[in-house]
Design an enzyme around this catalytic site. Sequence first.
Site, PDB file in Angstrom:
ATOM      1  N   SER A 158       4.763   2.688   8.031  1.00  0.00           N
ATOM      2  CA  SER A 158       4.359   1.598   7.125  1.00  0.00           C
ATOM      3  C   SER A 158       5.419   0.978   6.348  1.00  0.00           C
ATOM      4  O   SER A 158       5.918   1.694   5.679  1.00  0.00           O
ATOM      5  CB  SER A 158       3.108   1.693   6.411  1.00  0.00           C
ATOM      6  OG  SER A 158       2.043   1.910   7.139  1.00  0.00           O
ATOM      7  N   ASP A 188       0.122  -7.850   1.449  1.00  0.00           N
ATOM      8  CA  ASP A 188       0.755  -6.259   1.701  1.00  0.00           C
ATOM      9  C   ASP A 188       2.307  -6.063   1.777  1.00  0.00           C
ATOM     10  O   ASP A 188       2.834  -5.442   2.366  1.00  0.00           O
ATOM     11  CB  ASP A 188       0.092  -5.733   2.763  1.00  0.00           C
ATOM     12  CG  ASP A 188      -0.070  -4.016   2.904  1.00  0.00           C
ATOM     13  OD1 ASP A 188       0.202  -3.664   1.709  1.00  0.00           O
ATOM     14  OD2 ASP A 188      -0.007  -3.424   3.787  1.00  0.00           O
ATOM     15  N   HIS A 220       0.692  -1.164   0.036  1.00  0.00           N
ATOM     16  CA  HIS A 220       0.200   0.078   0.016  1.00  0.00           C
ATOM     17  C   HIS A 220       0.790   1.332   0.238  1.00  0.00           C
ATOM     18  O   HIS A 220       0.258   2.315  -0.454  1.00  0.00           O
ATOM     19  CB  HIS A 220      -0.961   0.037   1.272  1.00  0.00           C
ATOM     20  CG  HIS A 220      -0.631   0.151   2.603  1.00  0.00           C
ATOM     21  ND1 HIS A 220       0.081  -0.780   3.426  1.00  0.00           N
ATOM     22  CD2 HIS A 220      -0.057   1.525   3.042  1.00  0.00           C
ATOM     23  CE1 HIS A 220       0.341  -0.074   4.450  1.00  0.00           C
ATOM     24  NE2 HIS A 220       0.487   1.207   4.331  1.00  0.00           N
TER      25      HIS A 220
END
Length: 463
Positions: A221, A147, A117
């Site tokens: 992230s 992911d 993402h």
Amino acid sequence: MKRLFSLFMISLLSGATTLGAYKLFFEGNSGHNSIVTSAPTNYNRTIGNYGEAIDFSVAAENAIHTVVHVKNVSVRTIYNPIMEYFYGSRGTQQQEQIGTGSGVIISEDGYIVTNNHVIKDATELEVTLNNNKSYKAKLIGTDSKMDIALLKIDADEKLPYSTFADSDAVKVGEWVLAVGNPYNLNSTVTAGIVSAKARNLDTRGIQSFIQTDAAVNPGNSGGALVNTRGELIGINTMISSPTGSYAGYSFAVPSNITRKIIEDLMEFGNVQRGILGVEGRELNSNFSQEIGINDTEGFYVDNVTKNSGAEKAGLQKGDIIKKLDNQKVNSFAELSGYINSKRPNDKVQVTFVRDGKIKVVPVTLVKKELFNTEFKGLELEDIEAADKKKYRIDYGVKIKDVTSDALKPYQDQLKGNIILKVDNQKATDVETVSAFLNRKGEDQSVNIQMINRLGQMMQIIIQ
């Protein structure tokens, strides 16, 4: 005489005690007119097992130079219906968007792992190292289900890189550090403990997170979750928060799963998924009572997939899986997490209970593309890249066949359709749909949203 000697010894001991107390409480504090006790210089160091001191600075120093800042430049088309009506194509505008995140260097020649993402829809990727050097990055491959994305930069030097630890060996309560580079201001470090393993959040298909209370915010992230030696045990991927900022818990994709994914991307260009070939649910007190067994731990097999490794090895409905190799299995997340670290044709030793007896059989994993499931007379399979392109979708499962007598009259209208949602739950793949449907009873109706072969949206309810 003896009495006099005893009195003398008592007096001597009393005097020594008084003198010792005076030296301890008064002389020890001479020059400090305060009742506050000063902490020793190493008071802020955490004491581990057997009195060993844990120094987070060593782990931090090992990790911060391997964590990078990732900048994602994408272009979004903005439609203005009024302007488009009057001026045609001039009613649309191209707007550049910039997203940021973190990544982890995993080889000295510039391979970097991050979240999918973080780089999604990027037209340009730039990576900045902890020494402030920046490079253009190339996307090698992605795995949207877990992911994870793999990038490559061509640096003019050998790069520091993170080494992988065995995430299966991580223990709940173990100290960990979360390292990220969210704002291109060099790497930042937060500390916490492993709160739980094999967390299943039923989101985006990821079934086996490491949960930690180390503070992780959105810009982190793709950063590293490391142990106290600075070794990689996970890739930070999401937080649990009502506000979008850290609120107590964060989650990481385990390093064993991450390593397998990136090795697949480097070797094959895509992720090689193997499946065991069982469907079912984890045991607990209520479910065990419902099916009439005493065991409350393990994974209960409710169905065995045709032509799967599990079927060929002789696993049956009613078996209770206890271990895969040496890893205990108490939930679907633990089972799928371990299998996700394996490839097709890998062999797994399955320990299970049948009729009160413990059995062990080797099971050869089959390719995920062969996996299908059947529910209420519909045989389902994952969609292919051609289906995604044709219908402009990025998820869904296809109705491979109709086996129910009640639905046979509608076989021509149903076969080949793409199911998008089941009871408003995204049908991301057969595994996800299968796990969801297994939680529903056979007597419960199911609301299905789908696209037919003409590209038209349909909605049906199957009793």
